[in-house]
Design a protein around this motif. Structure first.
Motif, PDB file in Angstrom:
ATOM      1  N   GLU A   1       0.841  -1.200   0.000  1.00 45.25           N
ATOM      2  CA  GLU A   1       0.000   0.000   0.000  1.00 45.25           C
ATOM      3  C   GLU A   1       0.878   1.252   0.000  1.00 45.25           C
ATOM      4  O   GLU A   1       0.624   2.219  -0.698  1.00 45.25           O
ATOM      5  N   GLN A   2       1.942   1.191   0.768  1.00 49.08           N
ATOM      6  CA  GLN A   2       2.790   2.375   0.911  1.00 49.08           C
ATOM      7  C   GLN A   2       3.791   2.528  -0.235  1.00 49.08           C
ATOM      8  O   GLN A   2       3.995   3.630  -0.738  1.00 49.08           O
ATOM      9  N   VAL A   3       4.473   1.467  -0.589  1.00 45.99           N
ATOM     10  CA  VAL A   3       5.568   1.584  -1.555  1.00 45.99           C
ATOM     11  C   VAL A   3       5.494   0.525  -2.654  1.00 45.99           C
ATOM     12  O   VAL A   3       6.523   0.085  -3.175  1.00 45.99           O
ATOM     13  N   GLY A   4       4.286   0.127  -3.008  1.00 49.56           N
ATOM     14  CA  GLY A   4       4.106  -0.943  -3.984  1.00 49.56           C
ATOM     15  C   GLY A   4       4.869  -0.731  -5.283  1.00 49.56           C
ATOM     16  O   GLY A   4       5.443  -1.658  -5.836  1.00 49.56           O
ATOM     17  N   ASP A   5       4.893   0.507  -5.779  1.00 54.50           N
ATOM     18  CA  ASP A   5       5.595   0.779  -7.041  1.00 54.50           C
ATOM     19  C   ASP A   5       7.084   0.538  -6.948  1.00 54.50           C
ATOM     20  O   ASP A   5       7.751   0.225  -7.932  1.00 54.50           O
ATOM     21  N   LEU A   6       7.605   0.740  -5.736  1.00 56.01           N
ATOM     22  CA  LEU A   6       9.053   0.627  -5.577  1.00 56.01           C
ATOM     23  C   LEU A   6       9.518  -0.821  -5.433  1.00 56.01           C
ATOM     24  O   LEU A   6      10.675  -1.131  -5.635  1.00 56.01           O
ATOM     25  N   ILE A   7       8.596  -1.697  -5.063  1.00 54.26           N
ATOM     26  CA  ILE A   7       8.964  -3.103  -4.873  1.00 54.26           C
ATOM     27  C   ILE A   7       8.945  -3.797  -6.218  1.00 54.26           C
ATOM     28  O   ILE A   7       7.890  -3.945  -6.831  1.00 54.26           O
ATOM     29  N   TRP A   8      10.127  -4.243  -6.678  1.00 58.41           N
ATOM     30  CA  TRP A   8      10.141  -4.875  -8.002  1.00 58.41           C
ATOM     31  C   TRP A   8      10.022  -6.383  -7.931  1.00 58.41           C
ATOM     32  O   TRP A   8       9.836  -7.052  -8.934  1.00 58.41           O
ATOM     33  N   GLY A   9      10.106  -6.934  -6.745  1.00 60.81           N
ATOM     34  CA  GLY A   9       9.939  -8.381  -6.670  1.00 60.81           C
ATOM     35  C   GLY A   9      10.044  -8.905  -5.259  1.00 60.81           C
ATOM     36  O   GLY A   9      10.469  -8.190  -4.343  1.00 60.81           O
ATOM     37  N   GLU A  10       9.669 -10.154  -5.110  1.00 56.68           N
ATOM     38  CA  GLU A  10       9.764 -10.786  -3.799  1.00 56.68           C
ATOM     39  C   GLU A  10      10.619 -12.035  -3.905  1.00 56.68           C
ATOM     40  O   GLU A  10      10.442 -12.845  -4.797  1.00 56.68           O
ATOM     41  N   GLY A  11      11.569 -12.177  -2.979  1.00 54.32           N
ATOM     42  CA  GLY A  11      12.431 -13.352  -3.018  1.00 54.32           C
ATOM     43  C   GLY A  11      13.845 -12.941  -2.676  1.00 54.32           C
ATOM     44  O   GLY A  11      14.382 -11.994  -3.241  1.00 54.32           O
ATOM     45  N   ARG A  12      14.426 -13.667  -1.730  1.00 49.53           N
ATOM     46  CA  ARG A  12      15.720 -13.280  -1.193  1.00 49.53           C
ATOM     47  C   ARG A  12      16.801 -13.111  -2.254  1.00 49.53           C
ATOM     48  O   ARG A  12      17.582 -12.170  -2.215  1.00 49.53           O
ATOM     49  N   ASP A  13      16.850 -14.033  -3.206  1.00 55.07           N
ATOM     50  CA  ASP A  13      17.917 -13.996  -4.197  1.00 55.07           C
ATOM     51  C   ASP A  13      17.434 -13.553  -5.572  1.00 55.07           C
ATOM     52  O   ASP A  13      18.138 -13.729  -6.558  1.00 55.07           O
ATOM     53  N   LEU A  14      16.251 -12.985  -5.617  1.00 55.60           N
ATOM     54  CA  LEU A  14      15.706 -12.552  -6.906  1.00 55.60           C
ATOM     55  C   LEU A  14      16.554 -11.432  -7.497  1.00 55.60           C
ATOM     56  O   LEU A  14      17.014 -10.537  -6.787  1.00 55.60           O
ATOM     57  N   GLU A  15      16.764 -11.488  -8.803  1.00 50.17           N
ATOM     58  CA  GLU A  15      17.581 -10.474  -9.476  1.00 50.17           C
ATOM     59  C   GLU A  15      16.694  -9.520 -10.279  1.00 50.17           C
ATOM     60  O   GLU A  15      15.739  -9.945 -10.947  1.00 50.17           O
ATOM     61  N   LEU A  16      17.072  -8.256 -10.280  1.00 56.73           N
ATOM     62  CA  LEU A  16      16.334  -7.243 -11.029  1.00 56.73           C
ATOM     63  C   LEU A  16      16.346  -7.573 -12.521  1.00 56.73           C
ATOM     64  O   LEU A  16      15.347  -7.411 -13.220  1.00 56.73           O
ATOM     65  N   ALA A  17      17.481  -8.072 -13.022  1.00 57.39           N
ATOM     66  CA  ALA A  17      17.578  -8.418 -14.444  1.00 57.39           C
ATOM     67  C   ALA A  17      16.588  -9.524 -14.793  1.00 57.39           C
ATOM     68  O   ALA A  17      16.101  -9.601 -15.915  1.00 57.39           O
ATOM     69  N   ASP A  18      16.304 -10.381 -13.855  1.00 56.16           N
ATOM     70  CA  ASP A  18      15.346 -11.464 -14.069  1.00 56.16           C
ATOM     71  C   ASP A  18      13.926 -10.902 -14.160  1.00 56.16           C
ATOM     72  O   ASP A  18      13.171 -11.220 -15.091  1.00 56.16           O
ATOM     73  N   VAL A  19      13.581 -10.045 -13.224  1.00 51.75           N
ATOM     74  CA  VAL A  19      12.245  -9.452 -13.214  1.00 51.75           C
ATOM     75  C   VAL A  19      12.008  -8.618 -14.465  1.00 51.75           C
ATOM     76  O   VAL A  19      10.986  -8.739 -15.136  1.00 51.75           O
ATOM     77  N   LEU A  20      12.966  -7.772 -14.805  1.00 51.67           N
ATOM     78  CA  LEU A  20      12.842  -6.945 -16.000  1.00 51.67           C
ATOM     79  C   LEU A  20      12.744  -7.831 -17.236  1.00 51.67           C
ATOM     80  O   LEU A  20      11.940  -7.594 -18.144  1.00 51.67           O
ATOM     81  N   GLY A  21      13.558  -8.887 -17.246  1.00 46.39           N
ATOM     82  CA  GLY A  21      13.545  -9.808 -18.373  1.00 46.39           C
ATOM     83  C   GLY A  21      12.175 -10.438 -18.593  1.00 46.39           C
ATOM     84  O   GLY A  21      11.699 -10.521 -19.727  1.00 46.39           O
ATOM     85  N   GLU A  22      11.538 -10.832 -17.520  1.00 46.22           N
ATOM     86  CA  GLU A  22      10.201 -11.417 -17.650  1.00 46.22           C
ATOM     87  C   GLU A  22       9.196 -10.416 -18.186  1.00 46.22           C
ATOM     88  O   GLU A  22       8.331 -10.748 -18.988  1.00 46.22           O
ATOM     89  N   MET A  23       9.343  -9.162 -17.753  1.00 52.20           N
ATOM     90  CA  MET A  23       8.453  -8.109 -18.256  1.00 52.20           C
ATOM     91  C   MET A  23       8.640  -7.957 -19.762  1.00 52.20           C
ATOM     92  O   MET A  23       7.676  -7.873 -20.525  1.00 52.20           O
ATOM     93  N   LEU A  24       9.910  -7.942 -20.198  1.00 46.94           N
ATOM     94  CA  LEU A  24      10.188  -7.788 -21.627  1.00 46.94           C
ATOM     95  C   LEU A  24       9.628  -8.974 -22.401  1.00 46.94           C
ATOM     96  O   LEU A  24       8.993  -8.811 -23.445  1.00 46.94           O
TER      97      LEU A  24
END
Lengths: 428, 428
Positions: free
Chosen positions: B247-270
């Motif tokens: 609710e507070q910072v939803g836009d800023l959270i790009w993923g959930e998971g201790r070892d999750l990588e930003l490149a992975d999340v962005l890659g899935e979006m692409l």
């Protein structure tokens, strides 16, 4: 031999949020200073535990190094424990308070009285002045033995160890045997082969001289150590063993130095010979260029590269023959050599290198399983490719391919005969 | 709360050759399983020390995990210590000896009787079967408490903890409070700003629920934990806090998971949006492409890139205007945008990104100090650049630039308003 003990304080270490790199660094330094590190205790920010461990360690170790718990938050209680251990009060240290005020002014932070807490020192402790941060280290004696308590921030701890603790230890323990250690780096040679080529070192490993093979990501490091009454004698002992190593495997040793990088050594060779290099990468996806450009000054020899991840990029940007691509596949000697030649041409570089393979975990076939990689080389008039079949781990495959490429260029520039891992070059 | 103790055995840990990553990993796992990790002992391959630490740990900790010293060399004595501790003899385990023979056959190694030693188990120990290596783990009871001894090889230790020790611990300690932990990842937001935007969590942090900010290389991770009698209750407790965070910072959270990588999340979006990307790198020198291609399956969206380390490459390979290069310099908004547009055009990619800056340590000027970096973006019809002034550390500058680029593309694809670190986009 003098005994040392390390105490790492911090809740974050026990729940696994932070890896205890400080203990390794301190252990390595203490070993080089001639101490035998008996144990490392990793404990939480707990009053009783810190106190009992400091008591225990100083009762048997000549030197105890404790880190952590010197910060400004309410969790940081190490200083209080030390004061109680010594039965003393806290006194404000003038030099430290001025230092903290200066830091705050420089960073435009507002200084408040609570920040002054870090300048309170248990009486009976000497200040180990910390130029790199606000919390000073502490040096004291307890149970007749020496101890140092340092902040846990790695670069501050390292500074204090190298610039403050070392001289206190040298004064406290004169006549300590001195240890000298040298690290010789190799790549592309399996440990068993290296050991075999070096041969029996028996006659050199006496009188305080030891050798060990340390396998690592980029290859096998040979570590040799010698202890003696003084540094010069220790060095002389090592010189004999070092000569033997160079006599046996001199070509395979690409450098000396614990943290020396192959990309650095190769870079210096290229700079010296006024050669430039460009990289065409498929399966390594940028890692090769990144390794090279991690080295400061690499712009002297690194033109850059192309990450040709899609096949049309190999054709359009590198001039790879589309028919060959279709017939032999992207993972082939033909495509590897054309990529290397293409990038050296397009980037006007003396040397072109390339990688094309199946990093995994998917993409493998019976003929070309995961881990299959072709590496192409254009070095002057030479054009050849090497094929390796590596592992099933994507990141490991990227790393090892990069190492093989760098080591191959190094050996070619030196005109050496062998190739990494005895791979056989293919020319077309 | 059940207590646990970790014992890390190995000379190499004390002299600093190896960093004790095992202890961190085990500590994290034990914490998630609901144990309080009391301490970590790091000791040498010394009979007396191993014996006394095992004795001490099992006398107060409900569960002790020891690693190291199970190998085939003469330094490896842990098993002997356990046998003596339990006052038992060694017995050969049939399943393990067959397993070792199979491994040797598969790798074409010659099996000799000395290799059979690793199948000898102290009577009274249960075998924790190790699919990943030759040395099995051991599970036993001493002083009424449970202990596991595992090989020190990290991936073997991890396998045994997750696949063997966990079920033994669950059977041994039923009714243990269960801990559930979630990690929410953010990038491009300073910790203080994140904390401020999240606001006061006081009313959510009770009844066994806790939250912490973990700053890391790629940004700040928010860790929330809850304990309860069973997993479902623990999850319910966390769900409320999680909702508040989103609710507070939803836009800023790009993923959930201790070892999750930003490149992975962005890659899935692409991949989901059928978009392709290409990268033109100068100061990051290949790191950006490497981060993206570290992700398996990235060939779905990653066309590749150009490492334009030399200025002529920027002109020849990316179509950067030479006059602009001369007038504004390589480190400028103009060149950054042209690099991004150029690589997207040449590589026929929907999205082009670029980096050009002064990584350091040299190359800085008063106008453009070390750490100055321009990042260019071509996303559909948008063309803009961001400028940041980072640090004086070369590798840190490369890393942070890559993170800012990836996070910027993520936010633009989601149509979010803010830019990482509140940087202001420049359009020309």
């Amino acid at each position: 031999m003098r005994k040392a003990c390390i105490i790492s304080i911090g809740n974050e270490l026990l729940i696994g949020d932070t890896v205890n790199t400080n203990a390794s660094r301190i252990g390595a330094m203490l070993t080089e200073w001639g101490f035998r590190v008996e144990q490392v205790f990793t404990i939480p920010d707990d009053y009783e535990l810190i106190k009992s461990k400091l008591e225990e360690a100083t009762s048997y170790a000549d030197l105890t190094i404790a880190t952590g718990g010197l910060g400004p938050t309410h969790d940081d209680i190490t200083k209080k424990v030390v004061a109680d251990l010594l039965g003393s009060d806290m006194v404000e240290d003038d030099r430290v308070i001025k230092h903290i005020r200066d830091i705050f002014k420089r960073r435009n932070f507002t200084f408040s009285r609570s920040n002054a807490e870090q300048a309170m020192i248990p009486e009976g402790c000497e200040v180990l002045f910390n130029n790199k941060g606000t919390a000073p280290g502490l040096w004291f004696k307890h149970n007749g033995n020496a101890a140092a308590v340092l902040p846990g921030v790695p670069h501050e701890m390292t500074f204090l160890m190298e610039k403050r603790v070392l001289e206190k230890a040298e004064a406290e323990f004169p006549g300590q045997d001195v240890w000298v250690t040298r690290y010789f780096k190799t790549s592309g040679v399996p440990e068993s082969s290296l050991s075999e080529q070096i041969g029996d070192l028996g006659s050199y490993l006496n009188n305080g001289v030891s050798a060990a093979f340390l396998p690592g990501a980029a290859g096998v490091t040979i570590r040799i150590s010698a202890s003696a009454e003084d540094e010069l004698s220790a060095k002389r002992k090592l010189d004999k063993l070092e000569s033997k190593l160079y006599e046996q495997v001199g070509d395979l040793i690409w450098g000396e130095g614990r943290d020396l990088e192959l990309a650095d050594v190769l870079g210096e060779m290229l700079a010296e010979q006024n050669l430039t290099l460009a990289a065409a990468e498929s399966c390594t996806g940028g890692l090769l260029s990144n390794r090279i450009t991690d080295i400061p000054g690499s712009s002297r020899y690194m033109k850059g590269g192309i990450v040709a991840y899609a096949n049309d990029i190999k054709v359009n940007q590198l001039g790879v023959n589309e028919t060959h691509l279709d017939n032999f596949g992207a993972v082939s000697a033909q495509v590897a050599i054309q990529m290397a030649a293409g990038v050296s041409r397009h980037f006007n570089a003396d040397i072109g290198v390339s990688t094309t393979g199946i990093a995994g975990p998917g993409g493998g076939t019976p003929e070309k399983p995961v881990g299959t990689v072709w590496m192409g080389f254009r070095i002057g008039d030479e054009r050849f490719a090497l094929k390796a079949v590596l592992t099933s781990d994507r990141l490991l495959n990227k790393e090892r391919t990069v190492t093989i490429v760098l080591e191959t260029v190094r050996r070619r520039l030196l005109g050496l005969d062998g190739y990494p891992y005895n791979l056989k070059p293919v020319t077309l």
